[in-house]
Design a protein around this motif. Structure first.
Motif, short mmCIF file in Angstrom:
data_model
loop_
_atom_site.label_atom_id
_atom_site.label_comp_id
_atom_site.label_asym_id
_atom_site.label_seq_id
_atom_site.Cartn_x
_atom_site.Cartn_y
_atom_site.Cartn_z
N SER A 1 2.03 6.78 -6.78
CA SER A 1 0.99 7.74 -7.16
C SER A 1 1.46 9.17 -6.93
N HIS A 2 2.21 9.38 -5.87
CA HIS A 2 2.76 10.71 -5.59
C HIS A 2 3.68 11.16 -6.72
N TYR B 1 2.33 1.75 -3.44
CA TYR B 1 1.30 2.27 -4.35
C TYR B 1 1.11 3.77 -4.13
N GLN B 2 1.03 4.17 -2.87
CA GLN B 2 0.85 5.58 -2.53
C GLN B 2 2.03 6.43 -3.00
N LYS C 1 2.00 0.54 9.93
CA LYS C 1 1.95 1.46 8.81
C LYS C 1 3.24 2.26 8.66
N ALA D 1 0.29 0.69 -9.38
CA ALA D 1 0.03 2.13 -9.50
C ALA D 1 0.37 2.61 -10.91
N HIS E 1 0.83 -1.22 0.00
CA HIS E 1 0.00 0.00 0.00
C HIS E 1 0.86 1.27 0.00
N ILE E 2 1.94 1.26 0.78
CA ILE E 2 2.77 2.47 0.82
C ILE E 2 3.53 2.65 -0.50
#
Length: 335
Positions: free
Chosen positions: A173-174, A169-170, A324, A205, A166-167
């Motif tokens: 995306s950034h 992917y984030q 996280k 992503a 998830h991180i």
């Protein structure tokens, strides 16, 4: 006074039974950690020193745990060790640390040397050089064992990891939101679930935003820093990506060096982000955008899980614990 103090005096001072003091000193699962800490603190204050050999014979415990990891000098692992030691101290345990230097044979040799009762349990973050899942599948049946960060999945023991997919992917995306369209990936830990999850988050992503990535835009990690530098320079020279996503912090210095040697300006010509717990990330020029893992908390939680096994408490809890990570945006991504 220290020569005369005994269990009876500790019991009188604390207003608890002699049996409770004895069990607390021997780390019995019947006694709460709060009471154990009261007993241990007073024993230390009064310089109470039981016969360790006799105590260990009675309890069949060494009051020692082992931590086996790739590299102590790595910022992530040095923080994780602090988290482990904090919990070990609360239980009155010593910590032995072994460095494998990413050598699976050394890793197995260390562990085998500990199976003769030298330690009560083991915390490990496995080497990335090859897959040793079969070895660990047998090992978890023989000794209390907890994995942290670098783990093998589907084994019947506690595993403490982060949200790598998830991180990633984030973070990808950034980069895309910052205008990047030709993203390159610096691939580490490719033999481990963590490395595979990071790459999957990156690739998904890319796909979700209608972009593509070819094998030419992927650089795989080498143990030799100069090799990594040369591979990154070839990537930048021949394929001209507009972003570098580094899955491990060992790529950071080669990436900055390559850009400097090729006179590429960060973030104008190329943006960079990396998984990293480098304390100096904000001091780099420009400051580095990082995916920072909660390293201290990972070590802390892993140690708590090990003591669940050792004290026979909470062993039926969820054995897959995911913490996280945090994307910290700095100048190297420029938006």
């Amino acid at each position: 006074m220290s020569e005369k103090v005994n269990i009876k005096q500790l019991a009188l001072e604390l207003n608890i039974s002699i049996a409770t003091v004895s069990k607390a000193l021997n780390d019995s699962y019947e006694i709460s950690l709060k009471t154990k800490n009261r007993v241990w603190d007073l024993a230390k204050q009064l310089n109470y020193t039981p016969n360790p050999a006799a105590s260990n014979l009675r309890s069949n415990k060494t009051k020692t745990i082992a931590v086996i990891l790739p590299c102590v000098a790595n910022n992530f692992f040095s923080l994780a060790i602090k988290g482990i030691e904090e919990i070990a101290r609360k239980y009155g345990f010593h910590v032995l640390i072994y460095q494998t230097h990413e050598d699976c044979e050394m890793e197995i040799s260390f562990i085998n040397s500990l199976l003769n009762g030298r330690v009560d349990g083991i915390l490990t973050s496995v080497s990335s050089s090859e897959d040793n899942a079969d070895y660990y599948e047998n090992l978890v049946k023989k000794v209390p064992l907890v994995f942290f960060d670098r783990v093998y999945e589907n084994l019947d023991t506690f595993k403490v990891t982060t949200d790598d997919y998830h991180i990633s992917y984030q973070a990808t995306s950034h980069l895309i939101e910052c205008g990047c369209k030709k993203l390159a990936y610096l691939y580490g830990l490719e033999n481990l679930p963590a490395g595979k999850a990071r790459f999957s988050g990156f690739k998904d992503a890319i796909d979700a935003n209608g972009l593509t990535i070819s094998d030419d835009f992927i650089v795989k990690y080498s143990d030799d820093e100069n090799t990594n530098l040369e591979h990154i320079k070839v990537l930048l020279n021949h394929h001209k990506p507009d972003a570098l996503f580094s899955s491990i912090e060992e790529f950071v210095i080669p990436s900055y060096t390559a850009c400097k040697e090729l006179r590429l300006e960060i973030p104008k010509d190329i943006k960079i982000l990396s998984f990293s717990n480098l304390a100096t990330a904000k001091l780099l020029n420009p400051s580095l955008t990082t995916i920072t893992q909660p390293a201290f908390e990972i070590g802390n939680e892993a140690a708590k899980c090990l003591f669940k096994i050792l004290t026979k408490r909470g062993i039926d809890d969820d054995k897959s614990i995911i913490l996280k990570s945090e994307l910290i945006k700095r100048a190297s991504t420029g938006c």
